[in-house]
Every structure is written in C-alpha cells, then in structure tokens.
Design a protein around this motif. Sequence first.
Motif, mmCIF file in Angstrom:
data_model
loop_
_atom_site.group_PDB
_atom_site.id
_atom_site.type_symbol
_atom_site.label_atom_id
_atom_site.label_comp_id
_atom_site.label_asym_id
_atom_site.label_seq_id
_atom_site.Cartn_x
_atom_site.Cartn_y
_atom_site.Cartn_z
ATOM 1 N N UNK A 1 24.401 39.551 18.893
ATOM 2 C CA UNK A 1 24.619 39.545 20.315
ATOM 3 C C UNK A 1 23.587 38.656 20.888
ATOM 4 N N UNK A 2 22.128 38.831 20.810
ATOM 5 C CA UNK A 2 21.228 37.863 21.336
ATOM 6 C C UNK A 2 21.297 36.520 20.528
ATOM 7 N N UNK A 3 21.740 36.387 19.496
ATOM 8 C CA UNK A 3 22.007 35.111 18.955
ATOM 9 C C UNK A 3 22.897 34.299 19.660
ATOM 10 N N UNK A 4 24.076 34.960 19.595
ATOM 11 C CA UNK A 4 25.266 34.064 20.282
ATOM 12 C C UNK A 4 25.107 34.051 21.860
ATOM 13 N N UNK A 5 24.284 34.851 22.385
ATOM 14 C CA UNK A 5 23.784 34.672 23.898
ATOM 15 C C UNK A 5 22.742 33.591 23.957
ATOM 16 N N UNK A 6 21.696 33.313 23.041
ATOM 17 C CA UNK A 6 21.059 32.236 23.178
ATOM 18 C C UNK A 6 21.812 30.909 22.882
ATOM 19 N N UNK A 7 22.843 30.865 21.985
ATOM 20 C CA UNK A 7 23.469 29.644 21.638
ATOM 21 C C UNK A 7 24.146 29.470 23.041
ATOM 22 N N UNK A 8 24.732 30.334 23.571
ATOM 23 C CA UNK A 8 25.682 30.121 24.759
ATOM 24 C C UNK A 8 24.753 29.464 25.950
#
Length: 321
Positions: free
Chosen positions: A35-42
């Motif tokens: 979740x935090x990984x893909x939130x950061x990417x977005x």
Amino acid sequence: MAPSTSMEGDGNHTSVDMFILLGLSDEKELQLILFPVFLGIYIVTLIWNLGFIILVRINSNLHTPMYLFLSSLSFIDICYSSSISPRMLSNFLRDEKTISFMACATQYFVAACMSLAECCLLATMAYDRYVAIGSPLQYSAIMVPGHCWKLIAVAYGTGFLSSLVETVPCFHLFYCGLNIIQHFFCDIPQVISLSCSNPFICQMIVFLVALFVGLGSLLVILLSYGFIAVSILKISSVKGSTKAFNTCVSHLTAVILYYGTALSVYMHPGSKHSTKHKVLSVFYVIFVPMLNPLIYSLRNKDIKEVLRTVTKRSPLILKKQ
C-alpha cells in the motif's frame, strides 16, 4: 445490491452485478507493505506529470510541438494511472475487494482509452522527430500549432472510439455465476473469460483494435525510425548525427518500455492469470506513467535550463514577499 435473475436458453441464471478483484496478492501482510509503496508511486506520478504540464505551460521557450506532445502525454499518463491506482490502493486495505459491474466497465473504458491514445501519441511523436531530422528547414512550416493540435485530437479521438467499440459489446455479454477477476483491475481478457455468452465476437473486436491501433501505431513508429536512421546516415559530421540521434533517445526509450511490457502481457494470453502477467501489467500500467516525465527530462537540456531558472527565481520571489 441483490443480483438480478434472467433467462438464457432454458435455464434461469443469476446475472452478475459486481466483480471481485483478487489483486496482486491475497496475503494481508504483503498488502499492507504494498500500500505505501504504490501510494508513493501514484503521488510521484501525479506530481511529476502535473509539474511537467505546468512547466511547459508557463515557459514560452517550451511552446514548441515536441513539448506540446509531451505535455499531452503527461495528461494521458495522469488519467491512465488515476483510472486504476485509486481502486487498487483502496483494495489493499479492504477485505471485500468488490467493484460494481458499471464501475468495472468505466474503469476499463478509461484505461483502454488512455492506453490506445498513448499508442497513437507515441506514433505522432515519432513522426514529429522524423520531420525534425529529415526536413529541418521545413519543420516550422509543417508542424504548425494548428496541425499539432489536430494530431493530438486524432490520438485522443482514436483512443476514445476504439475503447468505446471494445467496451460496449464486451460488457453487454451475459455474465452469470463466476465473478472473480484474477487481476488488480478490470482488464478485458479476464472479464470476458467469465461470460456465459460466446465471447468470440468480442475477442475478435479486441484483437482487431489491438491490431489496427496498437500494432498500427507501432508500425508507424518503426517506419519513422527507419526514415530517421536513413536521414542520420546522410549527415556528414559525426557531431551532427550524434545530436540528431540524441533527440530521439528519450522517445525511443519510452516506446521500448511501453510496447515491450504491453506486448509481453498481451502476446501470451494463456498466462493471463499468472503472477508474471500481473507483474508485467504493474510495470506498464503503474511504473511507465511515472517514468515517462523522468525519461524525457533527464536528457533534455531545455527542461534542465527551465528548472534552473525556476529554482533561481523562487528564492527571489520569496524574498520580495
């Protein structure tokens, strides 16, 4: 919402009014890590692409055909990523990863529209590079703003109509019983495989759209680079040929990343439920929209110069205030 009952053949069937997206993983611990990984990417995708659009907009030195196409590409990448990432992020935190039938159709329509528009725009940008290198003296006369906007409109229009042609018949198939999509978004191969109707016509439509729009755009890109190569070979000085080639490196990198991963996914339909399929899908759906503005900025002297100017001005503006 209760499922509705309808007739097909001689039996009663319960029509599907929502799907379940299995996502990247069914392990709760891994989902909380992702979740935090893909939130950061977005967030980075939104900031970089929106920042690129604003940078091109506010600086008159960047009001050229190439940057007009690049800002349009950034807009497409924002819409493309936003059609998938928010739902995927919310599903990381939810136990019930359901999506309504209409929301699923809308998600695919927007994602396919942006994806196909990006194919067309990449082809347009390849043509722009060909004109710039092959006919530099006529470039300003050929790539006038009106002509550039028409090319962009054709790219958007082709994406919109092609997506509409795919989405309407595929989501008008009869769906009953199975409603589990083994993916993190509503991709059409996974969706129509759940249909109780014969999906042959829809599969042919999807194939023809991919053939004419996807591979057609790739053919235009390859032809353009073929002519570019011929033009570069005609340049007598090494410095001139190197400079001409360098103007194409960023675009060529973006094309290889996008088409390389997309073709890897859709040229192996038998593995559409595999982990490898999901990983490759993540790359071209999530990572490529984030990487595009970076790819075009790293080797671009104009962008670097504008960034230096903006950075120098910012402290002065703050001091005046």
